[in-house]
Design a protein around this motif. Sequence first.
Motif, mmCIF file in Angstrom:
data_model
loop_
_atom_site.group_PDB
_atom_site.id
_atom_site.type_symbol
_atom_site.label_atom_id
_atom_site.label_comp_id
_atom_site.label_asym_id
_atom_site.label_seq_id
_atom_site.Cartn_x
_atom_site.Cartn_y
_atom_site.Cartn_z
ATOM 1 N N PRO A 66 -55.456 40.759 16.170
ATOM 2 C CA PRO A 66 -56.570 40.707 17.183
ATOM 3 C C PRO A 66 -55.998 40.648 18.247
ATOM 4 O O PRO A 66 -55.133 40.053 18.832
ATOM 5 C CB PRO A 66 -57.229 39.378 16.994
ATOM 6 N N LEU A 67 -56.553 41.674 19.225
ATOM 7 C CA LEU A 67 -56.349 41.766 20.840
ATOM 8 C C LEU A 67 -57.413 41.561 21.480
ATOM 9 O O LEU A 67 -58.638 42.536 21.512
ATOM 10 C CB LEU A 67 -55.643 43.135 21.084
ATOM 11 N N ALA A 68 -57.259 40.884 22.548
ATOM 12 C CA ALA A 68 -58.796 40.755 23.516
ATOM 13 C C ALA A 68 -58.819 42.022 24.268
ATOM 14 O O ALA A 68 -57.681 42.544 24.540
ATOM 15 C CB ALA A 68 -58.761 39.822 24.388
ATOM 16 N N GLY A 69 -59.888 42.549 24.444
ATOM 17 C CA GLY A 69 -60.185 43.615 25.204
ATOM 18 C C GLY A 69 -59.920 45.050 24.793
ATOM 19 O O GLY A 69 -59.770 46.025 25.343
ATOM 20 N N LEU A 70 -59.650 45.174 23.499
ATOM 21 C CA LEU A 70 -59.278 46.301 22.628
ATOM 22 C C LEU A 70 -60.328 47.355 22.903
ATOM 23 O O LEU A 70 -61.611 46.926 22.343
ATOM 24 C CB LEU A 70 -58.794 46.005 21.218
ATOM 25 N N PRO A 71 -59.986 48.455 23.350
ATOM 26 C CA PRO A 71 -60.934 49.558 23.385
ATOM 27 C C PRO A 71 -61.571 50.049 22.145
ATOM 28 O O PRO A 71 -60.896 49.795 20.983
ATOM 29 C CB PRO A 71 -60.413 50.866 24.019
ATOM 30 N N LYS A 72 -63.020 50.330 21.845
ATOM 31 C CA LYS A 72 -63.581 50.594 20.872
ATOM 32 C C LYS A 72 -62.595 51.540 20.035
ATOM 33 O O LYS A 72 -62.489 51.657 18.548
ATOM 34 C CB LYS A 72 -64.888 50.961 20.890
ATOM 35 N N ASP A 73 -62.133 52.709 20.517
ATOM 36 C CA ASP A 73 -61.513 53.849 19.898
ATOM 37 C C ASP A 73 -60.109 53.348 19.358
ATOM 38 O O ASP A 73 -59.573 54.125 18.700
ATOM 39 C CB ASP A 73 -61.374 54.906 20.993
ATOM 40 N N LEU A 74 -59.746 52.363 19.627
ATOM 41 C CA LEU A 74 -58.519 51.740 19.400
ATOM 42 C C LEU A 74 -58.513 50.747 17.897
ATOM 43 O O LEU A 74 -57.592 50.366 17.539
ATOM 44 C CB LEU A 74 -57.609 51.260 20.351
ATOM 45 N N HIS A 121 -55.359 58.141 22.069
ATOM 46 C CA HIS A 121 -55.927 58.092 20.844
ATOM 47 C C HIS A 121 -57.460 58.067 20.735
ATOM 48 O O HIS A 121 -57.869 57.285 21.269
ATOM 49 C CB HIS A 121 -55.378 56.943 19.839
ATOM 50 N N ARG A 122 -57.831 59.222 20.435
ATOM 51 C CA ARG A 122 -59.517 59.573 20.482
ATOM 52 C C ARG A 122 -60.045 58.911 21.709
ATOM 53 O O ARG A 122 -61.023 58.295 21.513
ATOM 54 C CB ARG A 122 -60.166 58.353 19.094
ATOM 55 N N GLY A 123 -59.440 59.251 22.672
ATOM 56 C CA GLY A 123 -60.156 59.007 24.082
ATOM 57 C C GLY A 123 -59.588 57.813 24.597
ATOM 58 O O GLY A 123 -60.014 57.443 25.770
ATOM 59 N N ALA A 124 -59.074 56.964 24.025
ATOM 60 C CA ALA A 124 -58.590 55.581 24.540
ATOM 61 C C ALA A 124 -57.077 55.777 24.739
ATOM 62 O O ALA A 124 -56.423 56.416 24.334
ATOM 63 C CB ALA A 124 -59.007 54.319 23.630
ATOM 64 N N ARG A 125 -56.503 54.693 25.338
ATOM 65 C CA ARG A 125 -54.967 54.723 25.937
ATOM 66 C C ARG A 125 -54.494 53.448 25.815
ATOM 67 O O ARG A 125 -55.245 52.511 25.868
ATOM 68 C CB ARG A 125 -54.766 55.256 27.022
ATOM 69 N N PHE A 126 -53.145 53.435 25.384
ATOM 70 C CA PHE A 126 -52.473 52.035 25.546
ATOM 71 C C PHE A 126 -50.961 52.337 25.922
ATOM 72 O O PHE A 126 -50.486 53.323 25.812
ATOM 73 C CB PHE A 126 -52.524 51.116 24.167
ATOM 74 N N VAL A 127 -50.325 51.252 26.228
ATOM 75 C CA VAL A 127 -48.956 51.303 26.680
ATOM 76 C C VAL A 127 -48.257 50.813 25.785
ATOM 77 O O VAL A 127 -48.210 49.797 25.128
ATOM 78 C CB VAL A 127 -48.585 50.419 28.118
#
Length: 397
Positions: A161-169, A273-279
């Motif tokens: 579980p990660l807080a603030g995770l974009p829906k597309d991730l 990924h599917r319009g979302a990004r992470f580092v």
Amino acid sequence: MPTTKAIRMSTAVHRSSPRHSALPGRVRRALWRILPLIGGLHAYIGWRLLPALDLGTAGLTLAVGGLVLSTVLVPLGLLARFLAVRQALADRLSWLGGLAMGLFSSVLVLTVLRDIAGLVADAPSLARPTAIAVLGLASLFTLVGYVNARRVAGVVRVDVPLAGLPKDLEGFTIVQLSDIHVGPTIKGDYVQAIVDRVNQLDADLVAITGDVVDGSVEQLRAHTAPLGSLRSRHGSYIVTGNHEYYSGATAWMREFERIGLHGLHNSHVVISHRGARFVLAGVTDFSAGAFDTAQASDPVAALAGSPPELRRILLAHQPRSASAAEAAGFDLQLSGHTHGGQFWPWNFFVPLQQPFTAGLHRLGRLTVYTSRGTGYWGPPKRFGAPSEITVLRLVSA
């Protein structure tokens, strides 16, 4: 996870000797220091068990010979690959030494526990049965541990579980491999079996958190080659562990890049990924600065220039990178190194060096997952700490 003594000896070998040279002076001196300790512990086992077993002259002679042989094989298992012998012979010696080390470790621990129990309940009539039990249980632990170590790591699925995770991730999967330890007893067929299992998992990304090798590129490149065929949507990323530095980290990272893995040296990439990004960032091993100050682990540098609004995931071999990672602003750290203790009772000693032994934990805002490892180090033995191929699925907190 090697002992401090083993680390010092391995480090000395890496810094001082080419492949298959005679043992350098520092290692010889370390060996002469450690042999009396190993010999003394074997003598303790003999003193506490052999009289109780009442073996007779022939049996006692064989038992003492076995203890002497084990005293020699245990350090030899660690150092065989550095001796001036053919690779095949060095591998066989490593096999024998590893098996001896695993059996010796269990016999020693159970002998100590037997003696402690004897202080509480003095029962002379139980001396022989308990001595037999020590040998029987140690043999059972070693046999079961061998089977567990040599079979392909099982798949462990963990929701992170990660807080603030974009829906597309939501549902993004990272397959983590760690601590394979390709070397004297782990070869290409073992690695290929791991790769085949990973490629069935339809991963979004593969993360390899260090300690892939125990040996030089020249010795092992054919055996690590299957890692180049790992499949996932966004590729395979790798960071160094402490054992890469015993084996030539710079050369190995070039080799890993050559076969298609992406190295992260105190650096990051942005995954879309599917319009979302992470580092996705990676640091060199926690101890790297002791080998090369220019490669010192630096989570802050790994984030330099990254978009501050994105979720941040760090690959760091040792769990004890977590404090610096949390301070740098990471959300998730993936680590290994501990092997979960690899076999009982060493899992109880991991916390003396690392903040986490295995599994999912929190440190402030940081979530840390520590893998028990996908291979093994030293003794081909896993008991109470099974190896794993980890499927980490990101979910909203």
